[in-house]
Design a protein around this motif. Structure first.
Motif, PDB file in Angstrom:
ATOM      1  N   LEU A 142      26.204   9.746  21.253  1.00  0.00           N
ATOM      2  CA  LEU A 142      27.048  10.574  22.108  1.00  0.00           C
ATOM      3  C   LEU A 142      28.128   9.757  22.796  1.00  0.00           C
ATOM      4  O   LEU A 142      29.280  10.187  22.906  1.00  0.00           O
ATOM      5  N   THR A 143      27.774   8.561  23.231  1.00  0.00           N
ATOM      6  CA  THR A 143      28.755   7.670  23.851  1.00  0.00           C
ATOM      7  C   THR A 143      29.858   7.321  22.862  1.00  0.00           C
ATOM      8  O   THR A 143      31.045   7.333  23.203  1.00  0.00           O
ATOM      9  N   GLN A 170      25.744  17.261  28.663  1.00  0.00           N
ATOM     10  CA  GLN A 170      24.675  18.123  29.154  1.00  0.00           C
ATOM     11  C   GLN A 170      24.081  18.974  28.029  1.00  0.00           C
ATOM     12  O   GLN A 170      22.858  19.086  27.911  1.00  0.00           O
ATOM     13  N   VAL A 171      24.922  19.554  27.204  1.00  0.00           N
ATOM     14  CA  VAL A 171      24.442  20.390  26.107  1.00  0.00           C
ATOM     15  C   VAL A 171      23.638  19.558  25.106  1.00  0.00           C
ATOM     16  O   VAL A 171      22.571  19.976  24.654  1.00  0.00           O
ATOM     17  N   VAL A 172      24.133  18.383  24.778  1.00  0.00           N
ATOM     18  CA  VAL A 172      23.415  17.518  23.847  1.00  0.00           C
ATOM     19  C   VAL A 172      22.060  17.104  24.428  1.00  0.00           C
ATOM     20  O   VAL A 172      21.048  17.109  23.724  1.00  0.00           O
ATOM     21  N   ALA A 173      22.028  16.757  25.707  1.00  0.00           N
ATOM     22  CA  ALA A 173      20.763  16.358  26.333  1.00  0.00           C
ATOM     23  C   ALA A 173      19.761  17.511  26.314  1.00  0.00           C
ATOM     24  O   ALA A 173      18.579  17.305  25.992  1.00  0.00           O
ATOM     25  N   VAL A 182      15.249  11.745  16.774  1.00  0.00           N
ATOM     26  CA  VAL A 182      16.230  10.713  17.099  1.00  0.00           C
ATOM     27  C   VAL A 182      15.777  10.053  18.404  1.00  0.00           C
ATOM     28  O   VAL A 182      15.611  10.737  19.419  1.00  0.00           O
ATOM     29  N   PRO A 183      15.575   8.735  18.384  1.00  0.00           N
ATOM     30  CA  PRO A 183      15.167   8.060  19.622  1.00  0.00           C
ATOM     31  C   PRO A 183      16.214   8.250  20.727  1.00  0.00           C
ATOM     32  O   PRO A 183      17.413   8.358  20.454  1.00  0.00           O
ATOM     33  N   ARG A 184      15.738   8.287  21.957  1.00  0.00           N
ATOM     34  CA  ARG A 184      16.622   8.519  23.104  1.00  0.00           C
ATOM     35  C   ARG A 184      17.782   7.535  23.129  1.00  0.00           C
ATOM     36  O   ARG A 184      18.942   7.931  23.323  1.00  0.00           O
ATOM     37  N   ASP A 185      17.515   6.250  22.972  1.00  0.00           N
ATOM     38  CA  ASP A 185      18.588   5.251  23.009  1.00  0.00           C
ATOM     39  C   ASP A 185      19.615   5.484  21.916  1.00  0.00           C
ATOM     40  O   ASP A 185      20.815   5.311  22.129  1.00  0.00           O
TER      41      ASP A 185
END
Length: 70
Positions: free
Chosen positions: A51-52, A29-32, A42-45
């Motif tokens: 993060l994964t 959540q914090v990273v998002a 940084v592209p979303r993907d």
């Protein structure tokens, strides 16, 4: 749901597994929020993949239930 998988895989108690699951959710959540508010280049993907990878490598430090290896 995440805490159930953590408990099954690690043998940690329900409370310990929930703590880790909430932590993983919180980090996500914090990273998002940061990614959205910072207009990150940084592209979303890529952000999701990074993060994964961080989450999987972190949880990998807990040995599988009944195993002596990490």
């Amino acid at each position: 749901a995440i805490s159930v998988v953590i408990a099954e895989d690690t043998g940690l108690s329900r409370d310990e597994s929930m703590l880790l699951a909430v932590g993983m959710g919180g980090v996500s959540q914090v990273v998002a929020r940061y990614w959205l508010s910072s207009e990150s280049k940084v592209p979303r993907d890529t952000a999701v993949q990074l993060l994964t990878s961080l989450a999987w490598k972190g949880i990998a430090g807990f040995p599988l239930h009944g195993s002596d290896t990490h």
